[in-house]
Design a protein around this motif. Sequence first.
Motif, mmCIF file in Angstrom:
data_model
loop_
_atom_site.group_PDB
_atom_site.id
_atom_site.type_symbol
_atom_site.label_atom_id
_atom_site.label_comp_id
_atom_site.label_asym_id
_atom_site.label_seq_id
_atom_site.Cartn_x
_atom_site.Cartn_y
_atom_site.Cartn_z
ATOM 1 N N CYS A 183 0.813 -1.211 0.000
ATOM 2 C CA CYS A 183 0.000 0.000 0.000
ATOM 3 C C CYS A 183 0.852 1.268 0.000
ATOM 4 O O CYS A 183 0.359 2.352 -0.321
ATOM 5 C CB CYS A 183 -0.958 0.006 1.189
ATOM 6 S SG CYS A 183 -0.146 0.017 2.803
ATOM 7 N N LEU A 184 2.136 1.142 0.362
ATOM 8 C CA LEU A 184 3.038 2.294 0.393
ATOM 9 C C LEU A 184 4.012 2.305 -0.781
ATOM 10 O O LEU A 184 4.878 3.174 -0.855
ATOM 11 C CB LEU A 184 3.837 2.298 1.705
ATOM 12 C CG LEU A 184 3.027 2.334 2.998
ATOM 13 C CD1 LEU A 184 3.956 2.270 4.199
ATOM 14 C CD2 LEU A 184 2.159 3.584 3.066
ATOM 15 N N SER A 185 3.877 1.358 -1.691
ATOM 16 C CA SER A 185 4.852 1.224 -2.775
ATOM 17 C C SER A 185 4.785 2.397 -3.746
ATOM 18 O O SER A 185 3.737 3.002 -3.948
ATOM 19 C CB SER A 185 4.627 -0.088 -3.536
ATOM 20 O OG SER A 185 3.406 -0.040 -4.256
ATOM 21 N N GLU A 186 5.908 2.703 -4.349
ATOM 22 C CA GLU A 186 5.991 3.784 -5.325
ATOM 23 C C GLU A 186 5.714 3.298 -6.740
ATOM 24 O O GLU A 186 5.285 4.066 -7.593
ATOM 25 C CB GLU A 186 7.384 4.424 -5.279
ATOM 26 C CG GLU A 186 7.750 5.042 -3.944
ATOM 27 C CD GLU A 186 9.131 5.667 -3.954
ATOM 28 O OE1 GLU A 186 9.503 6.247 -4.989
ATOM 29 O OE2 GLU A 186 9.843 5.584 -2.944
ATOM 30 N N THR A 187 5.954 2.027 -7.016
ATOM 31 C CA THR A 187 5.937 1.537 -8.394
ATOM 32 C C THR A 187 4.863 0.500 -8.685
ATOM 33 O O THR A 187 4.698 0.114 -9.841
ATOM 34 C CB THR A 187 7.303 0.920 -8.748
ATOM 35 O OG1 THR A 187 7.539 -0.232 -7.916
ATOM 36 C CG2 THR A 187 8.424 1.923 -8.531
ATOM 37 N N LEU A 188 4.140 0.033 -7.668
ATOM 38 C CA LEU A 188 3.235 -1.100 -7.868
ATOM 39 C C LEU A 188 1.753 -0.740 -7.789
ATOM 40 O O LEU A 188 0.901 -1.628 -7.778
ATOM 41 C CB LEU A 188 3.539 -2.199 -6.831
ATOM 42 C CG LEU A 188 4.959 -2.772 -6.881
ATOM 43 C CD1 LEU A 188 5.177 -3.738 -5.725
ATOM 44 C CD2 LEU A 188 5.213 -3.471 -8.217
ATOM 45 N N GLN A 189 1.437 0.540 -7.739
ATOM 46 C CA GLN A 189 0.041 0.928 -7.561
ATOM 47 C C GLN A 189 -0.851 0.507 -8.738
ATOM 48 O O GLN A 189 -1.973 0.061 -8.553
ATOM 49 C CB GLN A 189 -0.062 2.439 -7.335
ATOM 50 C CG GLN A 189 0.555 2.894 -6.018
ATOM 51 C CD GLN A 189 0.026 2.124 -4.822
ATOM 52 O OE1 GLN A 189 -1.183 2.023 -4.629
ATOM 53 N NE2 GLN A 189 0.917 1.570 -4.017
ATOM 54 N N LYS A 190 -0.339 0.621 -9.963
ATOM 55 C CA LYS A 190 -1.134 0.180 -11.123
ATOM 56 C C LYS A 190 -1.338 -1.327 -11.106
ATOM 57 O O LYS A 190 -2.420 -1.823 -11.431
ATOM 58 C CB LYS A 190 -0.465 0.617 -12.432
ATOM 59 C CG LYS A 190 -0.562 2.110 -12.704
ATOM 60 C CD LYS A 190 -0.026 2.444 -14.083
ATOM 61 C CE LYS A 190 -0.198 3.925 -14.385
ATOM 62 N NZ LYS A 190 0.326 4.282 -15.751
ATOM 63 N N ALA A 191 -0.309 -2.058 -10.710
ATOM 64 C CA ALA A 191 -0.420 -3.516 -10.637
ATOM 65 C C ALA A 191 -1.441 -3.928 -9.584
ATOM 66 O O ALA A 191 -2.151 -4.924 -9.750
ATOM 67 C CB ALA A 191 0.940 -4.127 -10.326
ATOM 68 N N LEU A 192 -1.542 -3.159 -8.503
ATOM 69 C CA LEU A 192 -2.513 -3.474 -7.447
ATOM 70 C C LEU A 192 -3.951 -3.359 -7.949
ATOM 71 O O LEU A 192 -4.861 -3.945 -7.373
ATOM 72 C CB LEU A 192 -2.309 -2.543 -6.252
ATOM 73 C CG LEU A 192 -1.130 -2.874 -5.326
ATOM 74 C CD1 LEU A 192 -0.861 -1.714 -4.377
ATOM 75 C CD2 LEU A 192 -1.404 -4.154 -4.553
ATOM 76 N N GLU A 193 -4.148 -2.596 -9.017
ATOM 77 C CA GLU A 193 -5.495 -2.408 -9.573
ATOM 78 C C GLU A 193 -5.893 -3.518 -10.543
ATOM 79 O O GLU A 193 -7.037 -3.563 -10.997
ATOM 80 C CB GLU A 193 -5.574 -1.052 -10.272
ATOM 81 C CG GLU A 193 -5.356 0.135 -9.334
ATOM 82 C CD GLU A 193 -5.286 1.457 -10.067
ATOM 83 O OE1 GLU A 193 -5.437 1.438 -11.316
ATOM 84 O OE2 GLU A 193 -5.079 2.492 -9.422
ATOM 85 N N LEU A 194 -4.973 -4.432 -10.862
ATOM 86 C CA LEU A 194 -5.291 -5.538 -11.774
ATOM 87 C C LEU A 194 -6.266 -6.500 -11.112
ATOM 88 O O LEU A 194 -6.371 -6.553 -9.884
ATOM 89 C CB LEU A 194 -4.005 -6.281 -12.159
ATOM 90 C CG LEU A 194 -3.021 -5.529 -13.055
ATOM 91 C CD1 LEU A 194 -1.716 -6.309 -13.171
ATOM 92 C CD2 LEU A 194 -3.627 -5.293 -14.432
ATOM 93 N N PRO A 195 -6.978 -7.306 -11.907
ATOM 94 C CA PRO A 195 -7.975 -8.228 -11.346
ATOM 95 C C PRO A 195 -7.359 -9.313 -10.468
ATOM 96 O O PRO A 195 -6.206 -9.711 -10.651
ATOM 97 C CB PRO A 195 -8.618 -8.851 -12.599
ATOM 98 C CG PRO A 195 -8.288 -7.924 -13.722
ATOM 99 C CD PRO A 195 -6.974 -7.307 -13.382
ATOM 100 N N ILE A 196 -8.163 -9.775 -9.503
ATOM 101 C CA ILE A 196 -7.780 -10.879 -8.629
ATOM 102 C C ILE A 196 -8.687 -12.064 -8.935
ATOM 103 O O ILE A 196 -9.903 -11.969 -8.830
ATOM 104 C CB ILE A 196 -7.943 -10.500 -7.143
ATOM 105 C CG1 ILE A 196 -7.076 -9.284 -6.799
ATOM 106 C CG2 ILE A 196 -7.578 -11.677 -6.236
ATOM 107 C CD1 ILE A 196 -7.310 -8.766 -5.400
#
Length: 290
Positions: free
Chosen positions: A268-281
């Motif tokens: 949740c604090l990452s600088e580079t992975l925010q778009k990846a976190l929005e991918l489907p689960i």
Amino acid sequence: MPISDSQKKGLRELLLNEKNLAVLLHLAKGATKNMCKTEDPEEALRLITTHIPDIYILLSKRAITKELLFTYLSKRGADAATDFSKADLIAKVIECWKDEHQPSNELSEGQTSSLLHKQSEEDYPIHTIARKFGEWFFDRFNADTLSLVDLWADAALHLTIIASDGINECKCSTAAEVLSALTSAKQQFDFYFNPNLTHAGIQGRMDYYGQFVVICCGTLHSRDSCVGIFECAFGLLQDPFADNNWKPKKVKCFLKSEVQPPELHYLCLSETLQKALELPIRTDDLNGLL
């Protein structure tokens, strides 16, 4: 992970006592950036749960020591081995709160059955595989036993290193080059990669091309000190010639040195992975591989 009602009850047990009152008041002062210096324990607890809305971040604060967590678990008869990290203790405390503070409302037989079989998100197969992969990969990488057969032959890497002397970027597109670049960076800076293997630090996603993506983060260590953070995204595909094991096809790695790095790093604090976190689960069993 947001702070639930059961975790608030657990925090009350952990901090609202004579021995840990000073810790509670210190946390409240820090959470409000010294704007509020309350001496009321109830108000202090309200402040920290309001201003630090993630239970992992709260329990990772320096004021909450490993000794405090270990003592708390021991008093409750929880199994807390002596060979542990603070992250292990945090996970164990949260697990205890989950078991001890379940709602006591009476449920019908059907509701009880539904509750027992309800699967929490962190237990989805996609996240379970992600944690297994992360543990496997970083164990091998830290031990210098990662090999070419662990990667796809046409694996690609985008590596970014941010240090005090500037930013270095490296891109390559064969397994040999990927392995060489990762190993060289690790050896050059004498890094040890300590991944956060809780759900707050490693998860799985599916990209829009059907590729399984593992996103993870953690801290970088050199000898006995923590020197920075890392964030990685692995694009995995199954290899039918290797027992259908998941192997990295694409790797994106971000390394950053820090003067005062955190004890733990979180997605949740990452600088580079925010778009990846929005991918489907995905919630199924990923072709029944588990």
